[in-house]
Design a protein around this motif. Structure first.
Motif, PDB file in Angstrom:
ATOM      1  N   GLN A 196      -8.119   0.519 -16.246  1.00  0.00           N
ATOM      2  CA  GLN A 196      -8.650   1.815 -16.668  1.00  0.00           C
ATOM      3  C   GLN A 196      -7.638   2.928 -16.469  1.00  0.00           C
ATOM      4  N   LEU A 197      -6.923   2.907 -15.353  1.00  0.00           N
ATOM      5  CA  LEU A 197      -5.927   3.949 -15.077  1.00  0.00           C
ATOM      6  C   LEU A 197      -4.797   3.911 -16.101  1.00  0.00           C
ATOM      7  N   LEU A 198      -4.292   2.736 -16.401  1.00  0.00           N
ATOM      8  CA  LEU A 198      -3.224   2.626 -17.390  1.00  0.00           C
ATOM      9  C   LEU A 198      -3.725   3.004 -18.780  1.00  0.00           C
ATOM     10  N   ASP A 199      -4.961   2.599 -19.088  1.00  0.00           N
ATOM     11  CA  ASP A 199      -5.551   2.936 -20.385  1.00  0.00           C
ATOM     12  C   ASP A 199      -5.668   4.450 -20.551  1.00  0.00           C
ATOM     13  N   ASP A 200      -5.932   5.151 -19.445  1.00  0.00           N
ATOM     14  CA  ASP A 200      -6.109   6.606 -19.484  1.00  0.00           C
ATOM     15  C   ASP A 200      -4.797   7.375 -19.314  1.00  0.00           C
ATOM     16  N   TYR A 201      -3.728   6.684 -18.950  1.00  0.00           N
ATOM     17  CA  TYR A 201      -2.513   7.377 -18.507  1.00  0.00           C
ATOM     18  C   TYR A 201      -1.937   8.325 -19.556  1.00  0.00           C
TER      19      TYR A 201
END
Length: 336
Positions: A290-295
């Protein structure tokens, strides 16, 4: 559920490592604490080199470290294949790599593909067949459509694009037109490790009955720009490159749309992505995904880092793993 990350070893790689002592994560789905490592390492292939690398990686690793509350370290590997081996030997728990390496990591080490690379809004692209002889390869008159990424009008035929519309580059399209490549035709091909300049085109030609070994005259070229220029300059009748490589030569060849026509698209070639080791705790993998997807959307700096570091505009959790599997089948045809 945990989602999954990608070659044969032909380019440079960076590694961010997931390693170390265990700590306690937030509560899992079952209400019990799950043990997380105190640090992880991420391995990737950067677009920057030398002393700029550490500075380029800092915003990404700092973002992940702060939000995961564990140390995230980034390291550089020698090539894409090195990312796979780093994951296999637990020197890295996360890899950002190309499609072939993702396939190898999944097959060899049971890695999980969690994200796919997004470039200009797409997670895959077609190889394009170009020609300077539309009378031979086109069933209809070439039409003009717009390549939106650079607002350039380019020519195509056989219905692979709509006239006066934004081009899509969606393959496969008009693949049967490759069967019109006759014995002795000069065909410009890139290195045998190039998906768009060699591998997918060769497979497509063979499926249309073209003898790619003895039936055509191969014209070796280096790079997509030179593949296009080989047709433009008359050194070859047909060439192949990524969609749409003609945009790379418009300054030196302003009449490229007139002289070089796209007449066929191969099946889609997958971008790379992000994979994680199968031993990574499920809840950590979910949060990391999720963090990478939102980065890329987290700040202007993040968007800049994405493009400058690995040439991407975003990641997506829509992994389309079947495209990675198909790429593995293509690679197998050229193994050894």
């Amino acid at each position: 559920m945990r989602k999954s990350l990608l070659t044969t070893g032909i380019a440079a790689v960076t590694v961010l490592t997931l390693a170390g002592c265990s700590g306690s994560s937030p509560e899992g789905d079952a209400g019990e604490a799950t043990e997380w490592p105190s640090s992880i390492t991420l391995s990737l292939v950067p677009s920057v080199e030398g002393e700029d690398l550490a500075q380029a990686l800092d915003p990404l690793t700092a973002y992940l470290s702060e939000n995961l509350d564990i140390d995230v370290e980034g390291v550089v590997a020698s090539d894409y294949a090195a990312t796979v081996e780093a994951l296999g030997t637990d020197q890295a728990q996360v890899i950002i790599t190309d499609a072939g390496s993702l396939y190898n990591a999944i097959e060899r080490y049971d890695a999980e593909l969690i994200l796919r690379d997004v470039r200009f809004g797409a997670t895959s692209y077609a190889a394009v067949a170009y020609t300077n002889n539309p009378d031979k390869y086109c069933e209809d008159e070439p039409v003009m459509s717009t390549y939106a990424a650079s607002d350039i009008e380019l020519s195509s035929c056989n219905g692979i694009e709509e006239a006066d519309a934004e081009s899509t580059g969606s393959g496969p399209a008009a693949v049967d037109a490759l069967g019109k490549i006759t014995d002795g035709t000069k065909v410009a091909l890139q290195a045998a490790t190039s998906p768009a300049g060699y591998q997918y085109p060769v497979v497509a030609m063979r499926e249309q009955g073209v003898d790619t070994d003895a039936g055509i005259t191969q014209v070796p070229v280096e790079g997509n720009n030179n593949a296009v220029l080989a047709v433009y300059n008359g050194d070859a009748e047909v060439s192949f490159g990524y969609w749409d490589a003609r945009t790379t030569v418009t300054e030196e060849a302003p009449d490229i749309a007139e002289k070089v026509v796209a007449f066929s698209y191969t099946e889609m070639i997958p971008n790379g992505g992000v994979a994680v080791t199968s031993s990574l705790p499920d809840d950590l993998a979910v949060e990391l995904t999720q963090l990478l997807d939102d980065y890329a959307d987290s700040s202007e700096e993040a968007a800049s880092v994405m493009f400058d570091l690995v040439g991407l505009s975003d990641w997506t959790s829509e992994t389309a793993e079947d495209e990675i599997t198909r790429y593995g089948e293509i690679l197998a045809e050229f193994a050894g």
